[in-house]
Scaffold this motif. Sequence first.
Motif, mmCIF file in Angstrom:
data_model
loop_
_atom_site.group_PDB
_atom_site.id
_atom_site.type_symbol
_atom_site.label_atom_id
_atom_site.label_comp_id
_atom_site.label_asym_id
_atom_site.label_seq_id
_atom_site.Cartn_x
_atom_site.Cartn_y
_atom_site.Cartn_z
ATOM 1 N N GLU A 111 -34.933 -24.152 -30.168
ATOM 2 C CA GLU A 111 -36.151 -24.691 -29.571
ATOM 3 C C GLU A 111 -36.129 -24.534 -28.061
ATOM 4 N N SER A 112 -34.974 -24.789 -27.436
ATOM 5 C CA SER A 112 -34.873 -24.656 -25.986
ATOM 6 C C SER A 112 -33.410 -24.552 -25.586
ATOM 7 N N ILE A 113 -33.186 -24.006 -24.388
ATOM 8 C CA ILE A 113 -31.843 -24.001 -23.825
ATOM 9 C C ILE A 113 -31.917 -24.469 -22.375
ATOM 10 N N GLU A 114 -30.863 -25.109 -21.936
ATOM 11 C CA GLU A 114 -30.735 -25.530 -20.538
ATOM 12 C C GLU A 114 -29.417 -24.974 -20.018
ATOM 13 N N GLY A 115 -29.519 -23.974 -19.151
ATOM 14 C CA GLY A 115 -28.320 -23.326 -18.648
ATOM 15 C C GLY A 115 -28.410 -21.822 -18.820
ATOM 16 N N ASP A 116 -27.267 -21.169 -18.733
ATOM 17 C CA ASP A 116 -27.190 -19.713 -18.783
ATOM 18 C C ASP A 116 -27.179 -19.230 -20.234
ATOM 19 N N TYR A 117 -28.191 -18.449 -20.594
ATOM 20 C CA TYR A 117 -28.270 -17.887 -21.951
ATOM 21 C C TYR A 117 -27.017 -17.090 -22.292
ATOM 22 N N ASN A 118 -26.494 -16.334 -21.316
ATOM 23 C CA ASN A 118 -25.333 -15.492 -21.577
ATOM 24 C C ASN A 118 -24.066 -16.287 -21.861
ATOM 25 N N VAL B 13 -24.014 -18.671 -23.938
ATOM 26 C CA VAL B 13 -24.082 -18.845 -25.390
ATOM 27 C C VAL B 13 -23.714 -17.541 -26.089
ATOM 28 N N VAL B 14 -24.091 -16.414 -25.508
ATOM 29 C CA VAL B 14 -23.747 -15.120 -26.089
ATOM 30 C C VAL B 14 -22.241 -14.872 -26.012
ATOM 31 N N GLY B 15 -21.602 -15.345 -24.929
ATOM 32 C CA GLY B 15 -20.152 -15.220 -24.866
ATOM 33 C C GLY B 15 -19.552 -14.858 -23.524
ATOM 34 N N LEU B 16 -20.389 -14.564 -22.513
ATOM 35 C CA LEU B 16 -19.862 -14.251 -21.187
ATOM 36 C C LEU B 16 -20.923 -14.566 -20.138
ATOM 37 N N PRO B 17 -20.726 -15.603 -19.320
ATOM 38 C CA PRO B 17 -21.709 -15.952 -18.281
ATOM 39 C C PRO B 17 -21.663 -14.941 -17.146
ATOM 40 N N LEU B 18 -22.406 -13.855 -17.311
ATOM 41 C CA LEU B 18 -22.283 -12.707 -16.421
ATOM 42 C C LEU B 18 -22.556 -13.061 -14.965
ATOM 43 N N ALA B 19 -23.544 -13.899 -14.707
ATOM 44 C CA ALA B 19 -23.862 -14.267 -13.327
ATOM 45 C C ALA B 19 -22.684 -14.986 -12.671
ATOM 46 N N SER B 20 -22.032 -15.869 -13.419
ATOM 47 C CA SER B 20 -20.879 -16.589 -12.876
ATOM 48 C C SER B 20 -19.698 -15.654 -12.657
ATOM 49 N N VAL B 21 -19.513 -14.705 -13.577
ATOM 50 C CA VAL B 21 -18.437 -13.717 -13.430
ATOM 51 C C VAL B 21 -18.678 -12.869 -12.183
ATOM 52 N N PHE B 22 -19.909 -12.388 -12.020
ATOM 53 C CA PHE B 22 -20.230 -11.573 -10.847
ATOM 54 C C PHE B 22 -20.030 -12.370 -9.559
ATOM 55 N N THR B 23 -20.522 -13.605 -9.539
ATOM 56 C CA THR B 23 -20.392 -14.431 -8.340
ATOM 57 C C THR B 23 -18.935 -14.627 -7.962
ATOM 58 N N TYR B 24 -18.089 -14.868 -8.954
ATOM 59 C CA TYR B 24 -16.656 -15.034 -8.691
ATOM 60 C C TYR B 24 -16.082 -13.751 -8.090
ATOM 61 N N LEU B 25 -16.357 -12.607 -8.716
ATOM 62 C CA LEU B 25 -15.815 -11.343 -8.228
ATOM 63 C C LEU B 25 -16.327 -11.014 -6.828
ATOM 64 N N TYR B 26 -17.595 -11.309 -6.584
ATOM 65 C CA TYR B 26 -18.195 -11.006 -5.280
ATOM 66 C C TYR B 26 -17.625 -11.913 -4.195
ATOM 67 N N ASP B 27 -17.526 -13.206 -4.487
ATOM 68 C CA ASP B 27 -17.002 -14.153 -3.502
ATOM 69 C C ASP B 27 -15.546 -13.863 -3.152
ATOM 70 N N LYS B 28 -14.794 -13.327 -4.114
ATOM 71 C CA LYS B 28 -13.387 -12.993 -3.885
ATOM 72 C C LYS B 28 -13.209 -11.607 -3.250
ATOM 73 N N GLY B 29 -14.306 -10.888 -3.052
ATOM 74 C CA GLY B 29 -14.224 -9.564 -2.476
ATOM 75 C C GLY B 29 -13.699 -8.516 -3.430
ATOM 76 N N LEU B 30 -13.773 -8.803 -4.727
ATOM 77 C CA LEU B 30 -13.248 -7.888 -5.733
ATOM 78 C C LEU B 30 -14.289 -6.873 -6.207
ATOM 79 N N ILE B 31 -15.548 -7.161 -5.935
ATOM 80 C CA ILE B 31 -16.623 -6.234 -6.270
ATOM 81 C C ILE B 31 -17.524 -6.105 -5.052
ATOM 82 N N GLN B 32 -17.981 -4.901 -4.798
ATOM 83 C CA GLN B 32 -18.795 -4.643 -3.614
ATOM 84 C C GLN B 32 -20.048 -3.871 -3.993
ATOM 85 N N ILE B 33 -21.102 -4.090 -3.217
ATOM 86 C CA ILE B 33 -22.317 -3.301 -3.387
ATOM 87 C C ILE B 33 -22.092 -1.959 -2.711
#
Length: 203
Positions: free
Chosen positions: A165-172, A174-194
């Motif tokens: 019926e509804s979700i509150e939070g990151d859909y991913n 529930v799928v199995g990997l919160p991609l936005a949180s993973v990216f934010t962690y890697l970016y903040d740590k300087g492990l991934i760059q644009i």
Amino acid sequence: MKFRLNNKLVLASSSPRRFELLSQLGVPFNTDKSEVPETTVSEMQPTEFVQRLALEKAEDVYSRNVDSLIIGADTIVTFEGQILHKPKNAEQAKDYLKRLSGQTHQVHTGVAFKSSQLTETIVSTTYVTFKEIPEQLMDAYIESGDPFDKAGGYGIQTLGGLFVESIEGDYNTVVGLPLASVFTYLYDKGLIQITKGGGEDPA
């Protein structure tokens, strides 16, 4: 927009759902399934448990890939304080669906990052509310076989999404990997760059 990783990357999972999500970053990575068993530790809080299990998976795979950054993940469903693992049989799957029908439950995904220079975990929690599920629909869904490899006995990205019926939070989450949180962690740590120049790696 494209990205470049500073490390070799290994996903400690054989889950096609996690593979597809991580692939969205467009960076190369390998997969190596962890052999860590998924067990319940009753004295731990669900968020602590899911982070610990994610870390155990990452450390297991790191032992075979010591030159890489390992991402391990684990997802659990909780309802009224109880962890609902992957159902072992049709009876347990139906019990799960009956309990979740018309109710709100929590989905926690823990993610661990392991390399020679770091060992850290994060957790993402999403609240999922189900509609009232007709028993005939429960039976048909169970007969499809979809519940048996999924925490809580349903997949939100498959026909289990019909129950939501509804979700509150990151859909991913529930799928199995919160991609936005993973990216934010890697970016903040300087492990991934644009990358510069419209996606070309700098010289």
